[in-house]
Design a protein around this motif. Structure first.
Motif, PDB file in Angstrom:
ATOM      1  N   SER A 484       0.831  -1.214   0.000  1.00 15.65           N
ATOM      2  CA  SER A 484       0.000   0.000   0.000  1.00 15.65           C
ATOM      3  C   SER A 484       0.862   1.259   0.000  1.00 15.65           C
ATOM      4  CB  SER A 484      -0.956   0.000   1.199  1.00 15.65           C
ATOM      5  OG  SER A 484      -0.231  -0.035   2.408  1.00 15.65           O
ATOM      6  N   GLY A 485       1.925   1.259   0.784  1.00 14.42           N
ATOM      7  CA  GLY A 485       2.818   2.426   0.813  1.00 14.42           C
ATOM      8  C   GLY A 485       3.619   2.571  -0.467  1.00 14.42           C
ATOM      9  N   LEU A 486       4.105   1.450  -0.969  1.00  7.89           N
ATOM     10  CA  LEU A 486       4.872   1.483  -2.218  1.00  7.89           C
ATOM     11  C   LEU A 486       4.014   1.960  -3.387  1.00  7.89           C
ATOM     12  CD1 LEU A 486       6.758  -1.912  -1.775  1.00  7.89           C
ATOM     13  CD2 LEU A 486       7.820   0.350  -1.782  1.00  7.89           C
ATOM     14  N   LYS A 487       2.787   1.447  -3.467  1.00  7.57           N
ATOM     15  CA  LYS A 487       1.870   1.868  -4.530  1.00  7.57           C
ATOM     16  C   LYS A 487       1.593   3.370  -4.454  1.00  7.57           C
ATOM     17  CE  LYS A 487      -1.021  -2.201  -5.486  1.00  7.57           C
ATOM     18  NZ  LYS A 487      -2.388  -2.744  -5.314  1.00  7.57           N
ATOM     19  N   ALA A 488       1.333   3.841  -3.243  1.00  8.40           N
ATOM     20  CA  ALA A 488       0.976   5.249  -3.073  1.00  8.40           C
ATOM     21  C   ALA A 488       2.064   6.148  -3.653  1.00  8.40           C
ATOM     22  CB  ALA A 488       0.755   5.556  -1.593  1.00  8.40           C
ATOM     23  N   ASP A 489       3.312   5.819  -3.408  1.00  6.17           N
ATOM     24  CA  ASP A 489       4.416   6.660  -3.886  1.00  6.17           C
ATOM     25  C   ASP A 489       4.709   6.432  -5.365  1.00  6.17           C
ATOM     26  OD1 ASP A 489       4.703   7.664  -1.338  1.00  6.17           O
ATOM     27  OD2 ASP A 489       6.275   6.246  -0.771  1.00  6.17           O
ATOM     28  N   ILE A 490       4.873   5.161  -5.747  1.00  6.46           N
ATOM     29  CA  ILE A 490       5.299   4.850  -7.123  1.00  6.46           C
ATOM     30  C   ILE A 490       4.207   5.203  -8.133  1.00  6.46           C
ATOM     31  CG2 ILE A 490       5.968   3.002  -8.691  1.00  6.46           C
ATOM     32  CD1 ILE A 490       7.300   1.616  -6.282  1.00  6.46           C
ATOM     33  N   HIS A 491       2.983   4.755  -7.881  1.00 11.77           N
ATOM     34  CA  HIS A 491       1.904   5.006  -8.841  1.00 11.77           C
ATOM     35  C   HIS A 491       1.628   6.503  -8.999  1.00 11.77           C
ATOM     36  CE1 HIS A 491       0.056   0.695  -8.306  1.00 11.77           C
ATOM     37  NE2 HIS A 491       1.297   0.681  -8.735  1.00 11.77           N
ATOM     38  N   LYS A 492       1.659   7.213  -7.879  1.00  9.96           N
ATOM     39  CA  LYS A 492       1.398   8.655  -7.953  1.00  9.96           C
ATOM     40  C   LYS A 492       2.438   9.355  -8.822  1.00  9.96           C
ATOM     41  CE  LYS A 492       0.956  12.823  -5.122  1.00  9.96           C
ATOM     42  NZ  LYS A 492       1.136  13.424  -3.776  1.00  9.96           N
ATOM     43  N   TYR A 493       3.694   9.005  -8.610  1.00  5.42           N
ATOM     44  CA  TYR A 493       4.773   9.643  -9.390  1.00  5.42           C
ATOM     45  C   TYR A 493       4.666   9.270 -10.866  1.00  5.42           C
ATOM     46  CZ  TYR A 493       9.456  10.817 -11.058  1.00  5.42           C
ATOM     47  OH  TYR A 493      10.511  11.335 -11.781  1.00  5.42           O
ATOM     48  N   VAL A 494       4.416   8.004 -11.151  1.00  5.56           N
ATOM     49  CA  VAL A 494       4.290   7.556 -12.548  1.00  5.56           C
ATOM     50  C   VAL A 494       3.144   8.278 -13.238  1.00  5.56           C
ATOM     51  CG1 VAL A 494       3.616   5.587 -13.987  1.00  5.56           C
ATOM     52  CG2 VAL A 494       5.387   5.303 -12.243  1.00  5.56           C
ATOM     53  N   ASP A 495       2.004   8.391 -12.570  1.00  2.00           N
ATOM     54  CA  ASP A 495       0.845   9.063 -13.163  1.00  2.00           C
ATOM     55  C   ASP A 495       1.140  10.530 -13.451  1.00  2.00           C
ATOM     56  OD1 ASP A 495      -0.525   6.698 -12.972  1.00  2.00           O
ATOM     57  OD2 ASP A 495      -1.707   7.271 -11.215  1.00  2.00           O
ATOM     58  N   GLU A 496       1.790  11.184 -12.502  1.00  2.00           N
ATOM     59  CA  GLU A 496       2.121  12.605 -12.691  1.00  2.00           C
ATOM     60  C   GLU A 496       3.060  12.794 -13.882  1.00  2.00           C
ATOM     61  OE1 GLU A 496       3.770  13.764  -8.963  1.00  2.00           O
ATOM     62  OE2 GLU A 496       1.808  14.061  -7.986  1.00  2.00           O
ATOM     63  N   MET A 497       4.092  11.957 -13.955  1.00  2.00           N
ATOM     64  CA  MET A 497       5.065  12.096 -15.040  1.00  2.00           C
ATOM     65  C   MET A 497       4.466  11.690 -16.386  1.00  2.00           C
ATOM     66  SD  MET A 497       7.643  13.528 -13.803  1.00  2.00           S
ATOM     67  CE  MET A 497       8.754  13.352 -15.201  1.00  2.00           C
ATOM     68  N   GLN A 498       3.584  10.715 -16.371  1.00  2.00           N
ATOM     69  CA  GLN A 498       2.912  10.304 -17.604  1.00  2.00           C
ATOM     70  C   GLN A 498       2.199  11.503 -18.232  1.00  2.00           C
ATOM     71  OE1 GLN A 498      -1.228   8.378 -17.652  1.00  2.00           O
ATOM     72  NE2 GLN A 498       0.164   6.646 -17.525  1.00  2.00           N
ATOM     73  N   ASP A 499       1.424  12.207 -17.430  1.00  2.00           N
ATOM     74  CA  ASP A 499       0.690  13.368 -17.934  1.00  2.00           C
ATOM     75  C   ASP A 499       1.643  14.474 -18.398  1.00  2.00           C
ATOM     76  OD1 ASP A 499      -1.586  11.997 -17.279  1.00  2.00           O
ATOM     77  OD2 ASP A 499      -1.988  13.112 -15.432  1.00  2.00           O
ATOM     78  N   LYS A 500       2.719  14.663 -17.656  1.00  2.00           N
ATOM     79  CA  LYS A 500       3.673  15.712 -18.017  1.00  2.00           C
ATOM     80  C   LYS A 500       4.401  15.374 -19.315  1.00  2.00           C
ATOM     81  CE  LYS A 500       4.462  17.419 -13.320  1.00  2.00           C
ATOM     82  NZ  LYS A 500       5.418  17.528 -12.201  1.00  2.00           N
ATOM     83  N   PHE A 501       4.746  14.108 -19.497  1.00  2.00           N
ATOM     84  CA  PHE A 501       5.415  13.702 -20.738  1.00  2.00           C
ATOM     85  C   PHE A 501       4.480  13.851 -21.939  1.00  2.00           C
ATOM     86  CE2 PHE A 501       8.393  10.722 -18.220  1.00  2.00           C
ATOM     87  CZ  PHE A 501       9.435  11.644 -18.271  1.00  2.00           C
TER      88      PHE A 501
END
Length: 540
Positions: A484-501
């Motif tokens: 749960s903690g790993l998902k919260a950090d990794i998924h959030k960052y991936v989603d943010e960068m996906q949109d930015k890219f």
């Protein structure tokens, strides 16, 4: 004689040890004991289920599309008469389900059943192991012949429904594996009339699709003298990403897993948002967005605004369940888009698992009528039960047309009170809004996925569908806590960068920097947990 006796005892001990080692014994709670006297009022087959009436208390998630009084609907009035089982419905608006569930589980009054309450998998395991939820394994075999037959026919549903301790703590919602359109969900759609105006063939590759979008942008196809045509428009960009994943070789086990799939080389679990294929897809989407071929406000648009623009004839392509149902008359100009070939080939990876979800029907320790409860639900896994659940009663809510297909009556499709079809249907049935247990079959489900245009669109995609689609994995309590903690950090960052890219806010020249950061966020441990869950799923 004495030696023979010793040898015999040793042999028997050896056999017992072998039996103990080979037995598939699952840890966790015991199956509740059903005593003979508990079954005196119970009928194992046929209707009614009980001779003397029984009342069960259900806590049920209520969609905004549903009736405020379930017992006044045709479905539940009819089924109570058939089964002799009365349901005391405690209806909980969908947006309040989590709070209500948690209060009940924290020491409040438990219902006999949590029905359409969206119980998360981690709670199923947690409260199942605490014996607050009833272990279902043997009970399904004993009292649910219709569901048991489905699990026998499609073992992947049982595999996906089984937790790491070897137990099932809920009754699954099943999408018929033969009902391709519902497994595919929202599909790509393209304006056939605009293709004809442009004298272009149906796109077969991502380059063809790009050329069509570019032509839409540069041509006044609606003839109003304005450059207001939107080459691709929808309520979000996520579905466009999903229909293109196959062209880039990512997401190769379906949409239940938005970040992991199977590594084509090793066969292990892969975190694909750091793969070359994922980067190539982002580059393609960035190209579309930067050239104005994707709706500029796609990240912020309201769903109703998007539907209105589609209905006004501004969209050249979209991804949606059914253009016809959402865009009305204008939607009839859209036809299904086939799988598009890209650098990784031509597969269509946007599909869900036949195990739709697991949290729709959970029996609690308070239930004193478990056989009756399970027989009550099992009817809806039969063809007749599914017909009642989704269609109602022949002559009252539906008719059989000249082709033998079930169709809602005109009083529902064309309400005399000016109501929408969903508003009219809510007087009779309660499946609107989803989350229900049971099975969704093409013959008895008349949602958008069953329309001829949707079936035709699914038919185009079927030859390129995945051979295997993963359901959601199940995890141990310890794994859930770490993940749960790993998902919260990794998924959030991936989603943010996906949109930015995609939007160009961050250049793809920062790709290596992005990958390094993901890896440092605990990706190795994340993948170890996912790999362990995948191995359990395969061996269930």
């Amino acid at each position: 004689m004495k030696n023979k006796k010793v040898i015999f005892l040793l042999l028997m001990s050896f056999i017992l040890i072998l039996a103990a080692c080979s037995g598939k014994k699952s840890s966790g709670p015991e199956t509740p004991e059903i005593k003979e006297e508990d079954l005196e009022n119970f009928n194992a087959t046929g209707m009614p289920i009980v001779n003397e009436p029984v009342t069960l208390k259900f806590m049920a998630g209520q969609s905004a599309l549903s009736s405020d009084n379930y017992n006044e609907t045709l479905l539940w009035k009819t089924y109570e008469e058939m089964s002799n089982i009365h349901i005391d419905w405690e209806l909980v608006p969908v947006d309040g389900r989590e709070e209500k569930r948690n209060l009940a589980l924290a020491g409040g009054t438990l219902p006999d059943v949590f029905y359409t309450m969206g119980m998360p998998n981690e709670d199923l395991l947690k409260y199942g192991q605490q014996e607050i939820f009833v272990k279902m394994n043997d009970l399904i075999e004993e009292y649910m012949p219709n569901l048991s037959a489905l699990l026998e026919q499609y073992p992947e549903i049982r595999k996906g429904s089984t937790f790491p301790d070897g137990n099932m703590y809920s009754i699954p919602t099943v999408y018929d594996p033969e009902f391709t359109s519902v497994l595919l969900g929202s599909k790509g759609w393209i304006r056939k009339d605009w293709l004809e105006q442009l004298e272009m063939d149906m796109p077969e590759t991502i380059d063809d699709f790009y050329n069509y979008l570019k032509a839409v942008k540069e041509t006044d196809l609606n003839g109003n003298g304005k450059q207001d045509e939107i080459p691709y428009g929808a309520t979000s960009i996520s579905d466009l990403r999903n229909i293109l994943k196959g062209a880039f070789g990512i997401g190769n086990k379906g949409v239940k897993h938005s970040y992991i799939d199977e590594d084509p080389e090793s066969g292990d679990v892969r975190f694909y948002p750091i793969s070359d294929g994922y980067k190539a897809e982002l580059e393609f989407l960035n190209k579309l967005y930067s050239e104005g071929l994707i709706q500029e406000n796609i990240y912020t648009i309201d769903a109703n605004q998007s539907y209105s623009m589609g209905a006004d004839g501004l969209y050249g392509s979209t991804v949606i369940t059914s253009a016809e149902t959402i865009y009305g008359e204008m939607g009839k100009n859209f036809v299904g888009l086939p799988a598009l070939e890209g650098p990784a080939g031509k597969t269509y990876n946007k599909a869900t698992s036949p195990l739709a979800h697991m949290g729709g029907f959970v029996v609690t320790k308070e239930n004193k009528h478990i056989p009756e409860t399970l027989r009550w639900l099992d009817y809806f896994y039969s063809e007749e039960g599914a017909k009642l659940f989704f269609m109602g009663i022949e002559g009252e809510t539906f008719e059989v047309d000249e082709n033998g297909d079930l169709q809602y009556l005109e009083k529902i499709t064309n309400s005399s009170e000016g109501l929408t079809m969903e508003q009219e249907l809510s007087k009779y049935i309660t499946w609107l809004g989803g989350g229900y247990p049971g099975i969704v079959r093409e013959a008895t489900f008349k949602g958008a996925e069953s329309l001829p245009s949707s079936i035709e669109a699914a038919g185009k995609l079927e030859p390129n569908m995945l051979d295997e689609v993963w359901p959601e994995f199940t995890y141990t309590v310890e794994e859930n806590n770490k993940l749960s903690g790993l998902k919260a950090d990794i998924h959030k960052y991936v989603d943010e960068m996906q949109d930015k890219f995609i939007t160009g806010t961050e250049p793809l020249s920062k790709w290596d920097e992005y990958v390094n950061k993901v890896e440092k966020m605990g990706l190795e441990e994340y993948l170890e947990i996912q790999q362990a869950a995948y191995k359990r799923y395969k061996s269930n």
